[in-house]
Design a protein around this motif. Structure first.
Motif, PDB file in Angstrom:
ATOM      1  N   ALA A   6      -2.903  -2.368  -4.991  1.00  0.00           N
ATOM      2  CA  ALA A   6      -2.162  -3.596  -5.284  1.00  0.00           C
ATOM      3  C   ALA A   6      -0.673  -3.462  -4.967  1.00  0.00           C
ATOM      4  CB  ALA A   6      -2.350  -3.987  -6.744  1.00  0.00           C
ATOM      5  N   LEU A   7      -0.169  -2.242  -4.925  1.00  0.00           N
ATOM      6  CA  LEU A   7       1.246  -2.029  -4.620  1.00  0.00           C
ATOM      7  C   LEU A   7       1.543  -2.117  -3.129  1.00  0.00           C
ATOM      8  CD1 LEU A   7       1.972   0.891  -7.078  1.00  0.00           C
ATOM      9  CD2 LEU A   7       2.711  -1.490  -7.285  1.00  0.00           C
ATOM     10  N   LEU A   8       0.510  -2.079  -2.309  1.00  0.00           N
ATOM     11  CA  LEU A   8       0.690  -2.140  -0.864  1.00  0.00           C
ATOM     12  C   LEU A   8       0.740  -3.587  -0.391  1.00  0.00           C
ATOM     13  CD1 LEU A   8      -1.811   0.698   0.033  1.00  0.00           C
ATOM     14  CD2 LEU A   8       0.673   0.862  -0.142  1.00  0.00           C
ATOM     15  N   ALA A   9       1.139  -3.771   0.853  1.00  0.00           N
ATOM     16  CA  ALA A   9       1.211  -5.113   1.435  1.00  0.00           C
ATOM     17  C   ALA A   9      -0.160  -5.778   1.415  1.00  0.00           C
ATOM     18  CB  ALA A   9       1.726  -5.024   2.871  1.00  0.00           C
ATOM     19  N   PRO A  10      -0.198  -7.106   1.379  1.00  0.00           N
ATOM     20  CA  PRO A  10      -1.487  -7.816   1.317  1.00  0.00           C
ATOM     21  C   PRO A  10      -2.191  -7.871   2.676  1.00  0.00           C
ATOM     22  CG  PRO A  10       0.288  -9.395   1.279  1.00  0.00           C
ATOM     23  CD  PRO A  10       0.919  -8.030   1.233  1.00  0.00           C
ATOM     24  N   GLU A  11      -2.200  -6.783   3.367  1.00  0.00           N
ATOM     25  CA  GLU A  11      -2.869  -6.625   4.651  1.00  0.00           C
ATOM     26  C   GLU A  11      -4.056  -5.699   4.444  1.00  0.00           C
ATOM     27  OE1 GLU A  11      -1.825  -8.287   7.326  1.00  0.00           O
ATOM     28  OE2 GLU A  11      -0.196  -9.124   6.138  1.00  0.00           O
ATOM     29  N   PRO A  12      -4.934  -5.579   5.426  1.00  0.00           N
ATOM     30  CA  PRO A  12      -6.019  -4.600   5.301  1.00  0.00           C
ATOM     31  C   PRO A  12      -5.448  -3.199   5.076  1.00  0.00           C
ATOM     32  CG  PRO A  12      -6.457  -6.070   7.129  1.00  0.00           C
ATOM     33  CD  PRO A  12      -5.049  -6.370   6.659  1.00  0.00           C
ATOM     34  N   ILE A  13      -6.023  -2.471   4.139  1.00  0.00           N
ATOM     35  CA  ILE A  13      -5.546  -1.135   3.773  1.00  0.00           C
ATOM     36  C   ILE A  13      -6.484  -0.105   4.379  1.00  0.00           C
ATOM     37  CG2 ILE A  13      -5.058   0.422   1.856  1.00  0.00           C
ATOM     38  CD1 ILE A  13      -4.771  -2.221   0.146  1.00  0.00           C
ATOM     39  N   PRO A  14      -5.987   0.761   5.263  1.00  0.00           N
ATOM     40  CA  PRO A  14      -6.856   1.781   5.866  1.00  0.00           C
ATOM     41  C   PRO A  14      -7.371   2.754   4.810  1.00  0.00           C
ATOM     42  CG  PRO A  14      -4.745   1.637   7.012  1.00  0.00           C
ATOM     43  CD  PRO A  14      -4.633   0.813   5.769  1.00  0.00           C
ATOM     44  N   LEU A  15      -8.666   3.029   4.869  1.00  0.00           N
ATOM     45  CA  LEU A  15      -9.267   3.929   3.884  1.00  0.00           C
ATOM     46  C   LEU A  15      -8.783   5.363   4.027  1.00  0.00           C
ATOM     47  CD1 LEU A  15     -12.908   2.601   3.646  1.00  0.00           C
ATOM     48  CD2 LEU A  15     -11.004   2.256   2.083  1.00  0.00           C
ATOM     49  N   PHE A  16      -8.312   5.735   5.213  1.00  0.00           N
ATOM     50  CA  PHE A  16      -7.834   7.106   5.373  1.00  0.00           C
ATOM     51  C   PHE A  16      -6.653   7.396   4.453  1.00  0.00           C
ATOM     52  CE2 PHE A  16      -5.440   5.033   8.848  1.00  0.00           C
ATOM     53  CZ  PHE A  16      -4.145   5.438   8.548  1.00  0.00           C
ATOM     54  N   LEU A  17      -5.939   6.362   4.013  1.00  0.00           N
ATOM     55  CA  LEU A  17      -4.851   6.591   3.056  1.00  0.00           C
ATOM     56  C   LEU A  17      -5.373   7.194   1.764  1.00  0.00           C
ATOM     57  CD1 LEU A  17      -2.715   3.346   3.412  1.00  0.00           C
ATOM     58  CD2 LEU A  17      -2.197   5.620   4.291  1.00  0.00           C
ATOM     59  N   PHE A  18      -6.520   6.723   1.295  1.00  0.00           N
ATOM     60  CA  PHE A  18      -7.096   7.243   0.059  1.00  0.00           C
ATOM     61  C   PHE A  18      -7.729   8.616   0.275  1.00  0.00           C
ATOM     62  CE2 PHE A  18      -7.028   2.655  -0.642  1.00  0.00           C
ATOM     63  CZ  PHE A  18      -6.314   2.625  -1.834  1.00  0.00           C
ATOM     64  N   ARG A  19      -8.248   8.862   1.472  1.00  0.00           N
ATOM     65  CA  ARG A  19      -8.853  10.170   1.754  1.00  0.00           C
ATOM     66  C   ARG A  19      -7.781  11.244   1.919  1.00  0.00           C
ATOM     67  NH1 ARG A  19     -12.431   7.022   5.145  1.00  0.00           N
ATOM     68  NH2 ARG A  19     -14.465   6.971   4.141  1.00  0.00           N
ATOM     69  N   GLU A  20      -6.767  10.940   2.702  1.00  0.00           N
ATOM     70  CA  GLU A  20      -5.762  11.949   3.037  1.00  0.00           C
ATOM     71  C   GLU A  20      -4.713  12.153   1.946  1.00  0.00           C
ATOM     72  OE1 GLU A  20      -4.187  11.144   6.923  1.00  0.00           O
ATOM     73  OE2 GLU A  20      -6.201  11.103   7.801  1.00  0.00           O
ATOM     74  N   ALA A  21      -4.456  11.152   1.137  1.00  0.00           N
ATOM     75  CA  ALA A  21      -3.441  11.270   0.088  1.00  0.00           C
ATOM     76  C   ALA A  21      -4.068  11.357  -1.298  1.00  0.00           C
ATOM     77  CB  ALA A  21      -2.487  10.090   0.163  1.00  0.00           C
ATOM     78  N   ARG A  22      -5.330  11.739  -1.346  1.00  0.00           N
ATOM     79  CA  ARG A  22      -6.066  11.775  -2.609  1.00  0.00           C
ATOM     80  C   ARG A  22      -5.334  12.575  -3.676  1.00  0.00           C
ATOM     81  NH1 ARG A  22      -9.507  15.654  -3.883  1.00  0.00           N
ATOM     82  NH2 ARG A  22      -9.726  16.272  -1.722  1.00  0.00           N
ATOM     83  N   GLU A  23      -4.781  13.730  -3.312  1.00  0.00           N
ATOM     84  CA  GLU A  23      -4.119  14.596  -4.304  1.00  0.00           C
ATOM     85  C   GLU A  23      -2.889  13.926  -4.910  1.00  0.00           C
ATOM     86  OE1 GLU A  23      -4.325  15.762  -0.926  1.00  0.00           O
ATOM     87  OE2 GLU A  23      -6.377  16.389  -1.314  1.00  0.00           O
TER      88      GLU A  23
END
Length: 94
Positions: A6-23
């Protein structure tokens, strides 16, 4: 996961952000997203129609796609103030 998205822009959010920045997302979310956890979390959110999942083709190479999610605008409106409050930032985005 919705609170972070919800803090990101209202555009499609790439899932790799959650995979790569999980920690960087902190516990217990980081542990929940290990292995098949991300797909399970996305399936649960889609079951309640909180997100849409789509593959977006690359502009230069349509054969290459990026898996993304998009939050429903009302979900974003509810989750964003909660996210700002958790971070200690109570300013309105407007």
């Amino acid at each position: 996961m919705i609170v972070h998205a919800a803090l990101l822009a209202p555009e499609p959010i790439p899932l790799f952000l959650f995979r790569e920045a999980r920690e960087k997302l902190g516990e217990p979310l980081a542990s929940a997203l290990v292995d098949e956890g991300l797909d399970e979390a996305l399936a649960a959110l889609r079951a309640f129609a909180l997100i849409d999942r789509e593959a977006i083709p690359d502009e230069r190479d349509p054969a290459t796609t990026t898996d993304t999610i998009r939050l429903h605008r009302l979900v974003r409106e509810v989750a964003a103030p909660d996210a700002r409050a958790r971070r200690g930032n109570t300013r309105s985005p407007c």
